[in-house]
Scaffold this motif. Structure first.
Motif, mmCIF file in Angstrom:
data_model
loop_
_atom_site.group_PDB
_atom_site.id
_atom_site.type_symbol
_atom_site.label_atom_id
_atom_site.label_comp_id
_atom_site.label_asym_id
_atom_site.label_seq_id
_atom_site.Cartn_x
_atom_site.Cartn_y
_atom_site.Cartn_z
ATOM 1 N N GLN A 139 40.025 58.115 34.601
ATOM 2 C CA GLN A 139 39.329 58.652 35.686
ATOM 3 C C GLN A 139 39.468 58.062 37.061
ATOM 4 O OE1 GLN A 139 35.325 59.169 35.089
ATOM 5 N NE2 GLN A 139 34.781 56.920 34.535
ATOM 6 N N GLN A 170 42.750 59.203 38.283
ATOM 7 C CA GLN A 170 42.816 60.625 38.731
ATOM 8 C C GLN A 170 42.084 60.650 40.183
ATOM 9 O OE1 GLN A 170 40.679 62.154 35.376
ATOM 10 N NE2 GLN A 170 42.460 62.574 34.410
ATOM 11 N N PRO A 212 38.012 64.198 38.013
ATOM 12 C CA PRO A 212 38.273 64.093 36.508
ATOM 13 C C PRO A 212 37.745 65.173 35.718
ATOM 14 C CG PRO A 212 37.729 61.836 37.328
ATOM 15 C CD PRO A 212 37.549 63.139 38.485
#
Length: 486
Positions: A435, A438, A445
């Protein structure tokens, strides 16, 4: 020996000797050449002013010069656009995160409903900007003016029933600060900002209209606005600093000189493009009244008759030398002063490869992330989140606790084919979380997780085979079967 030393030595040689000895010892202890006073440091200005006093009385002129440069000098406008595009880009997106199960989905849906107040034009007092457009304007104004103010305007739900939350936000420039107010009670007011006993900002004294408007609709008056209704966004560079200065301030002189140099070179180039002819007359030649007629319209292949006794001499126009190197050096200084790369400022990719491009981006990206975290998220976005939470409390609706995350825009990759596999390996080795990676790429996420679940469900309903993974990268299993068959 100075005159005082001579006088002291005349009346008291022992005292004069001590003065000379002390001065000689001090000179030996002076290890910093820059701190010395002499020919090499003549003209250096080093006042001991505080962070905010350094620009006291000059912020208005600095703002006006910065705005003029952005209006009329392309590299100043380009520097502003590069900073805004990288710090804000498509927008720093807010997302609601709740710790719970699927039973909390109705509460999350209600929070998402109120979040639309920020994501639509309802949040703007003018009804024109949504949150992402506000972010771009805020960053652009901070670059040009050094600071910008966001004012919360409370609204009556009965008069504005379409608003999800009972407030709107007005973006105003620092010109609104009233410099004529000197005090408020025991508090000191400097350039329209009121400081409390501890030195913290307690209020802002704002004009009712912009003092530089084409036509003011009413007489200028100022109103005291409590700090809780104002977001003051600016970059901090020194301890105790509470005001900002235009980001072009360190490079204004260089930009001005580069602009003047360019204009001179353009004029020189125009002169070089001219084909001027000088008529040389023989001694005693008779000059007609229309001597040189037709030369002012000399064109390729033209035949012009010259009178007897006249010879044409073509001028040797000047040449343009060293222009590229000089501009590259000058623009490199401007780029360093702004904290961006030369390639992004000048649009010059000559001699740039993956390694050099990535190294230049790495330094710039560090500054971009710092501006995103400290300036946009830390000041503007967190302030908008505070007003959002206070607006929810005003509705009287019981809502659960939640966390609001702010995701910066997607970072542009220099070479995705090399950088993405490296990110995947970091996640697989436990050096980074999925995450976090990301979010570094500008993606949410929770949104990715929900969309992946939707994709998997839709693929299963359509009878499609799932996507396999090799080395951390997703590949199509059908493609592998086809390759093996070949």
């Amino acid at each position: 020996m100075n005159p005082i030393d001579r006088v002291v030595s005349f009346f008291s040689p022992e005292a004069g000797y001590k003065r000379l000895r002390a001065r000689a010892g001090a000179a030996q202890l002076m290890n910093f050449d820059a701190a010395s006073r002499g020919r090499r440091t003549y003209g250096w200005k080093a006042p001991g002013s505080s962070a905010d006093a350094a620009a006291y009385g000059h912020r208005g002129r600095l703002r006006n010069l910065s705005r003029d440069m952005i209006r009329n000098r392309p590299y100043a406008a380009r520097g502003r656009d590069v900073v805004v595009a990288n710090v804000v880009g498509e927008g720093i997106a807010p997302s609601i995160r709740m710790e719970g199960t699927a039973t909390d989905e109705p509460d999350k849906a209600r929070l998402q409903h109120y979040l639309q107040h920020l994501l639509t034009q309802d949040a703007d007092a003018l009804g024109e900007y949504d949150l992402f457009e506000m972010q771009g304007i805020v960053m652009s104004t901070v670059f040009a003016d050094g600071e910008v103010l966001a004012r919360r305007r409370m609204r009556n739900p009965r008069l504005d029933p379409h608003l999800r939350l009972p407030y709107q936000v007005e973006l105003i420039e620092a010109d609104y600060l009233d410099p004529t107010v000197q005090s408020h009670g025991e508090n000191l007011v400097i350039e329209g900002i009121e400081y409390g006993p501890t030195g913290a900002i307690e209020a802002y004294h704002l004009y009712n209209e912009h003092p530089g408007a084409v036509q003011n609709r009413k007489a200028l008056t100022s109103t005291r606005v409590h700090w809780s209704d104002i977001l003051h966004i600016r970059r901090f560079d020194r301890a105790g600093q509470l005001r900002g200065v235009p980001w072009l301030a360190p490079v204004m002189m260089t930009l001005g000189e580069l602009g003047d140099y360019q204009e001179a070179q353009i004029l020189k180039q125009r002169m070089a493009a001219l084909m001027a002819v000088i008529l040389e007359w023989d001694d005693g030649a008779k000059r007609p009244a229309n001597a040189g007629a037709g030369l002012e319209e000399l064109a390729p292949g033209a035949v012009v008759n010259l009178p007897a006794g006249a010879k044409p001499n073509f001028t040797d126009p000047p040449k343009i030398d060293g222009y590229d190197e000089f501009m590259r050096r000058g623009l490199g200084m401007v780029a360093m002063g702004l904290g961006i790369s030369y390639e992004s400022l000048a649009g010059d990719l000559k001699g740039v490869n993956f390694s050099s491009g990535r190294m230049g981006r790495m330094e710039m990206d560090r500054l971009i992330r710092m501006w995103q975290r400290n300036l946009m998220i830390g000041q503007f976005c967190r302030g908008m989140e505070r007003w959002f939470r206070e607006g929810l409390a005003m509705t009287g609706e019981a809502l659960p606790a939640f966390t609001m995350d702010w995701t910066p825009p997607r970072r542009i990759l220099v070479d995705p084919t090399k950088e993405i596999p490296a990110m995947v390996k970091e996640v697989e080795a436990g050096l980074n979380s999925r995450q976090r990676t990301q979010r570094e790429l500008g993606r949410d996420p929770d949104t990715i997780r929900a969309e992946r679940a939707q994709d998997a469900q839709a693929d299963k309903a359509s009878g499609l085979e799932p996507v396999a993974s090799q080395g951390g990268l997703a590949v199509d299993s059908n493609k592998d079967d086809d390759d093996e068959g070949d």
